[in-house]
Write a protein that holds these residues in place. Structure first.
Motif, PDB file in Angstrom:
ATOM      1  N   GLY A  80     -35.607  11.746  -3.699  1.00  0.00           N
ATOM      2  CA  GLY A  80     -34.576  12.567  -3.062  1.00  0.00           C
ATOM      3  C   GLY A  80     -34.357  12.208  -1.607  1.00  0.00           C
ATOM      4  O   GLY A  80     -33.364  12.625  -1.003  1.00  0.00           O
ATOM      5  N   GLY A  81     -35.290  11.434  -1.035  1.00  0.00           N
ATOM      6  CA  GLY A  81     -35.128  10.942   0.326  1.00  0.00           C
ATOM      7  C   GLY A  81     -35.296  11.985   1.414  1.00  0.00           C
ATOM      8  O   GLY A  81     -35.579  13.161   1.162  1.00  0.00           O
ATOM      9  N   THR A  82     -35.102  11.546   2.644  1.00  0.00           N
ATOM     10  CA  THR A  82     -35.141  12.393   3.832  1.00  0.00           C
ATOM     11  C   THR A  82     -34.007  11.949   4.756  1.00  0.00           C
ATOM     12  O   THR A  82     -33.284  11.005   4.443  1.00  0.00           O
ATOM     13  CB  THR A  82     -36.494  12.268   4.566  1.00  0.00           C
ATOM     14  OG1 THR A  82     -36.780  10.886   4.786  1.00  0.00           O
ATOM     15  CG2 THR A  82     -37.629  12.897   3.757  1.00  0.00           C
TER      16      THR A  82
ATOM     17  N   VAL B 259     -29.253   8.972   6.558  1.00  0.00           N
ATOM     18  CA  VAL B 259     -30.160   9.016   5.414  1.00  0.00           C
ATOM     19  C   VAL B 259     -31.254   7.960   5.576  1.00  0.00           C
ATOM     20  O   VAL B 259     -30.981   6.800   5.913  1.00  0.00           O
ATOM     21  CB  VAL B 259     -29.396   8.780   4.107  1.00  0.00           C
ATOM     22  CG1 VAL B 259     -30.356   8.686   2.915  1.00  0.00           C
ATOM     23  CG2 VAL B 259     -28.389   9.887   3.879  1.00  0.00           C
ATOM     24  N   ILE B 260     -32.497   8.355   5.313  1.00  0.00           N
ATOM     25  CA  ILE B 260     -33.630   7.438   5.330  1.00  0.00           C
ATOM     26  C   ILE B 260     -33.869   6.936   3.907  1.00  0.00           C
ATOM     27  O   ILE B 260     -34.233   7.707   3.024  1.00  0.00           O
ATOM     28  CB  ILE B 260     -34.902   8.132   5.862  1.00  0.00           C
ATOM     29  CG1 ILE B 260     -34.663   8.678   7.266  1.00  0.00           C
ATOM     30  CG2 ILE B 260     -36.076   7.148   5.846  1.00  0.00           C
ATOM     31  CD1 ILE B 260     -35.801   9.541   7.784  1.00  0.00           C
ATOM     32  N   GLU B 261     -33.631   5.654   3.686  1.00  0.00           N
ATOM     33  CA  GLU B 261     -33.791   5.079   2.359  1.00  0.00           C
ATOM     34  C   GLU B 261     -34.157   3.611   2.474  1.00  0.00           C
ATOM     35  O   GLU B 261     -33.973   3.002   3.531  1.00  0.00           O
ATOM     36  CB  GLU B 261     -32.508   5.239   1.541  1.00  0.00           C
ATOM     37  CG  GLU B 261     -31.302   4.578   2.176  1.00  0.00           C
ATOM     38  CD  GLU B 261     -30.014   4.859   1.442  1.00  0.00           C
ATOM     39  OE1 GLU B 261     -30.069   5.525   0.393  1.00  0.00           O
ATOM     40  OE2 GLU B 261     -28.960   4.409   1.915  1.00  0.00           O
TER      41      GLU B 261
ATOM     42  N   THR C 246     -28.562   4.450   9.521  1.00  0.00           N
ATOM     43  CA  THR C 246     -27.272   4.507  10.217  1.00  0.00           C
ATOM     44  C   THR C 246     -26.915   5.958  10.508  1.00  0.00           C
ATOM     45  O   THR C 246     -26.848   6.785   9.587  1.00  0.00           O
ATOM     46  CB  THR C 246     -26.165   3.863   9.368  1.00  0.00           C
ATOM     47  OG1 THR C 246     -26.495   2.495   9.111  1.00  0.00           O
ATOM     48  CG2 THR C 246     -24.829   3.930  10.091  1.00  0.00           C
ATOM     49  N   MET C 247     -26.719   6.276  11.769  1.00  0.00           N
ATOM     50  CA  MET C 247     -26.376   7.638  12.173  1.00  0.00           C
ATOM     51  C   MET C 247     -24.850   7.778  12.273  1.00  0.00           C
ATOM     52  O   MET C 247     -24.179   6.946  12.879  1.00  0.00           O
ATOM     53  CB  MET C 247     -27.002   7.953  13.537  1.00  0.00           C
ATOM     54  CG  MET C 247     -28.514   7.777  13.609  1.00  0.00           C
ATOM     55  SD  MET C 247     -29.437   8.909  12.542  1.00  0.00           S
ATOM     56  CE  MET C 247     -29.014  10.499  13.276  1.00  0.00           C
TER      57      MET C 247
END
Length: 207
Positions: A175-177, A204-206, A64-65
């Motif tokens: 920690g994600g990207t 967030v990319i998760e 989601t941006m």
């Protein structure tokens, strides 16, 4: 007597041969059944392996941006492919024009500046940009072109990253990207980030 004895011996021999033939037939049938079972088991194992590969290949995450005010401005679906990932972005309410679009190294999108996302995702420790001799970053991607109505739809293939956990270039690392849209265009050579300006949207990319 000798004649009857001979007849009895012939009948006994015939019975023995018949019994042996039946056992051989049963053994052959049993062997055929075993072969069929082994083939089916092998087929099942092959199907399982193929199913696992297809499941890995179809892995995807939805991002989601959000803009600097915390408003949702779009989504990006990231899907694992045989070579890298595809990113399908759909966004609106963005400034018209060309914008840098990158994967950043930390899965944090703290408004309003999104500096919490860190620098570009760069597991290979190389230079920024497709125009640099020692580049690009794994997180470097082509610019977005936003139309006059503030909308953009874009599919991008990134062969330098993966969703497979445990890999150095995994987007789902500890920690994600994050995905980040910048205010300006990336010139693909300026260090360390292409001179693309402020960060105007982040996701967030998760899993």
């Amino acid at each position: 007597m000798k004649k009857w004895y001979t007849v009895m011996m012939v009948l006994a021999l015939a019975l023995v041969l018949t019994a042996c033939g039946g056992n051989t037939s049963n053994q052959e049938e049993s062997g055929s059944e075993n072969d069929s079972t082994m083939e089916n088991e092998g087929s099942d194992e092959g199907a399982t392996d193929e199913g696992t590969k297809e499941e890995e290949a179809s892995q995807s995450v939805m991002v989601t941006m959000k803009d600097a005010e915390g408003n949702e401005v779009g989504t990006a679906e990231i899907t694992e492919e045989n070579k890298g990932v595809t990113i399908n972005l759909q966004a609106s309410d963005l400034p018209e024009g060309e914008h840098g679009f990158h994967i950043h190294e930390t899965g944090k999108c703290e408004a309003p500046d999104f500096k919490s996302a860190g620098g570009h995702f760069n597991p290979a420790d190389v230079s920024h940009g497709t125009e640099s001799e020692d580049g690009p970053h794994a997180g470097d991607m082509e610019n977005l072109e936003v139309s006059a109505d503030g909308m953009v739809e874009k599919e991008i293939m990134n062969e330098k990253v993966t969703l497979a956990e445990g890999e150095d270039n995994s987007l789902l690392k500890e920690g994600g990207t994050a995905l980040v849209i910048h205010a300006g265009a990336d010139d693909m050579e300026s260090q360390p980030s292409g001179d693309a300006g402020d960060r105007i949207a982040c996701g967030v990319i998760e899993k």
